[in-house]
Enzyme design. Structure first.
Site, PDB file in Angstrom:
ATOM      1  N   THR A 271       0.830  -1.217   0.000  1.00  0.00           N
ATOM      2  CA  THR A 271       0.000   0.000   0.000  1.00  0.00           C
ATOM      3  C   THR A 271       0.860   1.261   0.000  1.00  0.00           C
ATOM      4  O   THR A 271       0.670   2.164  -0.821  1.00  0.00           O
ATOM      5  CB  THR A 271      -0.913   0.005   1.248  1.00  0.00           C
ATOM      6  OG1 THR A 271      -1.626  -1.213   1.260  1.00  0.00           O
ATOM      7  CG2 THR A 271      -1.886   1.160   1.233  1.00  0.00           C
TER       8      THR A 271
ATOM      9  N   LYS B 195       8.829   0.862  11.729  1.00  0.00           N
ATOM     10  CA  LYS B 195       8.990   1.217  13.149  1.00  0.00           C
ATOM     11  C   LYS B 195       9.462   0.029  13.994  1.00  0.00           C
ATOM     12  O   LYS B 195      10.240   0.202  14.925  1.00  0.00           O
ATOM     13  CB  LYS B 195       7.698   1.794  13.728  1.00  0.00           C
ATOM     14  CG  LYS B 195       6.467   0.919  13.575  1.00  0.00           C
ATOM     15  CD  LYS B 195       5.559   1.386  12.485  1.00  0.00           C
ATOM     16  CE  LYS B 195       4.458   0.372  12.245  1.00  0.00           C
ATOM     17  NZ  LYS B 195       3.526   0.743  11.218  1.00  0.00           N
TER      18      LYS B 195
ATOM     19  N   GLY C  58       2.396   8.508  10.365  1.00  0.00           N
ATOM     20  CA  GLY C  58       2.033   8.528   8.936  1.00  0.00           C
ATOM     21  C   GLY C  58       2.420   9.819   8.243  1.00  0.00           C
ATOM     22  O   GLY C  58       3.593  10.134   8.083  1.00  0.00           O
TER      23      GLY C  58
ATOM     24  N   ILE D  17       1.954  12.939   9.206  1.00  0.00           N
ATOM     25  CA  ILE D  17       2.262  14.135  10.020  1.00  0.00           C
ATOM     26  C   ILE D  17       3.773  14.381   9.961  1.00  0.00           C
ATOM     27  O   ILE D  17       4.536  13.459  10.234  1.00  0.00           O
ATOM     28  CB  ILE D  17       1.864  13.927  11.506  1.00  0.00           C
ATOM     29  CG1 ILE D  17       0.436  13.411  11.649  1.00  0.00           C
ATOM     30  CG2 ILE D  17       2.056  15.212  12.292  1.00  0.00           C
ATOM     31  CD1 ILE D  17       0.071  12.981  13.075  1.00  0.00           C
TER      32      ILE D  17
ATOM     33  N   GLU E 268      -5.859  -4.762  10.403  1.00  0.00           N
ATOM     34  CA  GLU E 268      -5.177  -5.885   9.753  1.00  0.00           C
ATOM     35  C   GLU E 268      -5.928  -7.186  10.045  1.00  0.00           C
ATOM     36  O   GLU E 268      -6.591  -7.309  11.079  1.00  0.00           O
ATOM     37  CB  GLU E 268      -3.758  -6.037  10.341  1.00  0.00           C
ATOM     38  CG  GLU E 268      -2.909  -4.802  10.269  1.00  0.00           C
ATOM     39  CD  GLU E 268      -2.266  -4.625   8.910  1.00  0.00           C
ATOM     40  OE1 GLU E 268      -2.241  -5.591   8.128  1.00  0.00           O
ATOM     41  OE2 GLU E 268      -1.794  -3.516   8.641  1.00  0.00           O
TER      42      GLU E 268
ATOM     43  N   LYS F 282       6.637   2.891  18.147  1.00  0.00           N
ATOM     44  CA  LYS F 282       6.672   4.316  17.794  1.00  0.00           C
ATOM     45  C   LYS F 282       7.148   5.152  18.987  1.00  0.00           C
ATOM     46  O   LYS F 282       7.899   6.116  18.827  1.00  0.00           O
ATOM     47  CB  LYS F 282       5.281   4.749  17.316  1.00  0.00           C
ATOM     48  CG  LYS F 282       4.885   4.072  15.997  1.00  0.00           C
ATOM     49  CD  LYS F 282       3.400   4.221  15.687  1.00  0.00           C
ATOM     50  CE  LYS F 282       3.046   3.600  14.342  1.00  0.00           C
ATOM     51  NZ  LYS F 282       1.597   3.483  14.122  1.00  0.00           N
TER      52      LYS F 282
HETATM   53  N1  HSE Z   1      -1.254  -0.194  11.982  1.00  0.00           N
HETATM   54  C1  HSE Z   1      -0.908   1.188  12.087  1.00  0.00           C
HETATM   55  C2  HSE Z   1      -2.105   1.949  12.670  1.00  0.00           C
HETATM   56  C3  HSE Z   1      -0.515   1.740  10.751  1.00  0.00           C
HETATM   57  O1  HSE Z   1      -3.196   1.365  12.832  1.00  0.00           O
HETATM   58  O2  HSE Z   1      -1.962   3.105  13.002  1.00  0.00           O
HETATM   59  C4  HSE Z   1       0.494   2.824  10.814  1.00  0.00           C
HETATM   60  O3  HSE Z   1       1.639   2.520  11.522  1.00  0.00           O
END
Ligand code: HSE
Length: 445
Positions: A18, A110, A139, A141, A195, A210
């Protein structure tokens, strides 16, 4: 083989999922603008993915896409390698190989940086390569760049982040509709928002990865990921979200970091925050980070934390930065964690039982005289002071919920007190417990 680099900077991309697809789309569609910004041509020379046949809606030049990662990593035309396959291996091997081959690296990974950052940053310094990872946190930002450069003149005292869109989406729906966790998760999966295996997200590990990156960047601290307290959202109930709302609080999965002397607090857990705070209004899949700096005061960063387009812009911004460095012969000019890796300090994370927080409790008590005084007696003996208490009507299935807010108390005392309370014969089920952060009280030390 794809296009040859004639001049300027050559780019190779590994992982056409993606984010990879969105990155390639931006590089192709915006080639003219990006070349003008760079003042030289940026050439996407090769793209590698195990799946070379899937339709991705991209109009790729012939020969650009192949499964040949080794060819990409060894291509002398390629100056910048973008790693977008995610996971630990083979991503770690590819990144290290790229650096050894004298290339610069952009990654959105990450987990890789949180687990193997020491090895990767040391390799980058050794080989004179740049590593950029804006897309790994928040993302789209421009967050890491703001910490690294915008806040280079300040000392960060604390930050609180909503860093996982999946969890924030689930909690927002539970809050708005009173829906159950399992129900919302299943729906988010069927819509492709969560997911198929949401483990890393809902158990808080993605947020912890993160957080580990941000702690390094914000505090110049090298921390051990394993020392971060991580609790996900899997046990959250709509009942507690509703009762906490009546006290004026909203529930978020927060990444929390605070400097405390020579150590730091770094923890991830569902957290009640005041419903009038800016972070409380960050809904759905959006991300935000609320930062307190010693001199700047309070800042808030907000935006889409996931998705191809937003994350792709962060990847391309990193490519431009590294291409500029390459053209200026200035690799390493801005160190990835805001100071050279060797200047980061190995910093202990304060163990959770020594952290002091406010709490929300929900006791399942048999409704009879003396219950409240027994519970409050145990809390009092553990130095836990009560801020507010509310009995929610009369019996439901043999027990009545009593909800309570406390003032700040050490976690250790709370653990001990709850163990004793849950053993009382008139307590019918384990006590529900949520931590509370009154963010408006945040002040630099
Ligand atoms: N799986 C992550 C989320 C995607 O839901 O924020 C971005 O790291």
């Amino acid at each position: 083989m794809g296009p040859k680099k004639v001049d300027g900077v050559g780019v190779g991309l590994i992982g056409l999922g993606t984010v990879g697809t969105a990155t390639v789309r931006i590089l192709i569609e915006q080639a003219d603008l990006l070349n003008r910004r760079l003042g030289a041509p940026l050439t996407l020379c090769r793209v590698a993915d195990v799946d070379t046949t899937r339709e991705r809606g991209l109009d790729l030049p012939p020969g650009l896409l192949s499964a040949d990662v080794d060819g990409l990593l060894g291509d002398p035309d390629i100056d910048v390698v973008i790693e977008l396959i995610g996971g630990l291996e083979p991503a770690r091997t590819y990144v290290l190989q790229a650096l050894q081959n004298g290339k610069h690296v952009v990654t959105a990974n990450k987990a890789l940086l949180a687990e193997h950052g020491a090895e990767i940053f040391a390799a980058a310094e050794e080989h004179g390569g740049d590593v950029a990872f804006e897309a790994s946190v928040g993302g789209g930002i421009p967050l890491l760049r703001s910490f690294r450069e915008g806040l280079a003149g300040d000392e960060v005292a604390s930050f609180f982040g909503i860093l996982n869109g999946t969890c924030n989406y689930i909690l927002s729906r539970m809050t708005k509709e009173g829906a159950d966790y399992e129900e919302v998760l299943a729906e988010a999966q069927s819509l492709g928002l969560a997911e198929a295996d949401p483990t890393l997200d809902v158990y808080g590990l993605d947020t912890a990865h993160k957080l580990a990156i941000l702690v390094g960047l914000a505090f110049g601290a090298r921390v051990d990921l394993a020392d971060i307290h991580v609790q996900g959202i899997e046990a959250v109930t709509p009942l507690d979200i509703k009762f906490a709302a009546e006290f004026g609080y909203r529930l978020k999965l927060l990444a929390i970091a605070r400097r405390q002397g020579d150590a730091v607090q770094a923890r991830v857990h569902p957290t009640l925050i005041p419903d009038h705070h800016l972070l409380a209004d960050v809904s759905g899949a959006m991300n935000a980070v609320y930062v307190t700096g010693r001199y700047v005061g309070q800042l808030m960063f907000y935006g889409p934390g996931a998705g191809g387009g937003p994350t792709g812009t962060a990847v391309v911004a990193d490519v431009i930065e590294l291409a500029r460095n390459r053209l200026a012969g200035a690799a390493g000019r801005v160190p990835p964690l805001a100071m050279p890796w060797s200047r980061l300090r190995a910093t202990p994370i304060i163990p959770m039982d020594r952290v002091t927080t406010k709490h929300y409790f929900r006791f399942a008590a048999i409704d009879r005289p003396g219950v409240l005084s027994a519970v409050s007696g145990i809390l009092g003996r553990h130095d836990i002071s009560i801020e507010a208490v509310n009995q929610k009507g009369r019996q439901v299935r043999g027990a009545v919920p009593i909800v309570m807010l406390t003032h700040e108390a050490p976690e250790k005392n709370v653990d001990q007190a709850l163990r004793m309370i849950d053993e009382l014969e008139f307590i019918a089920a384990p006590t529900a417990r949520l931590r509370v952060e009154d963010l408006d009280a945040e002040r630099p030390d």
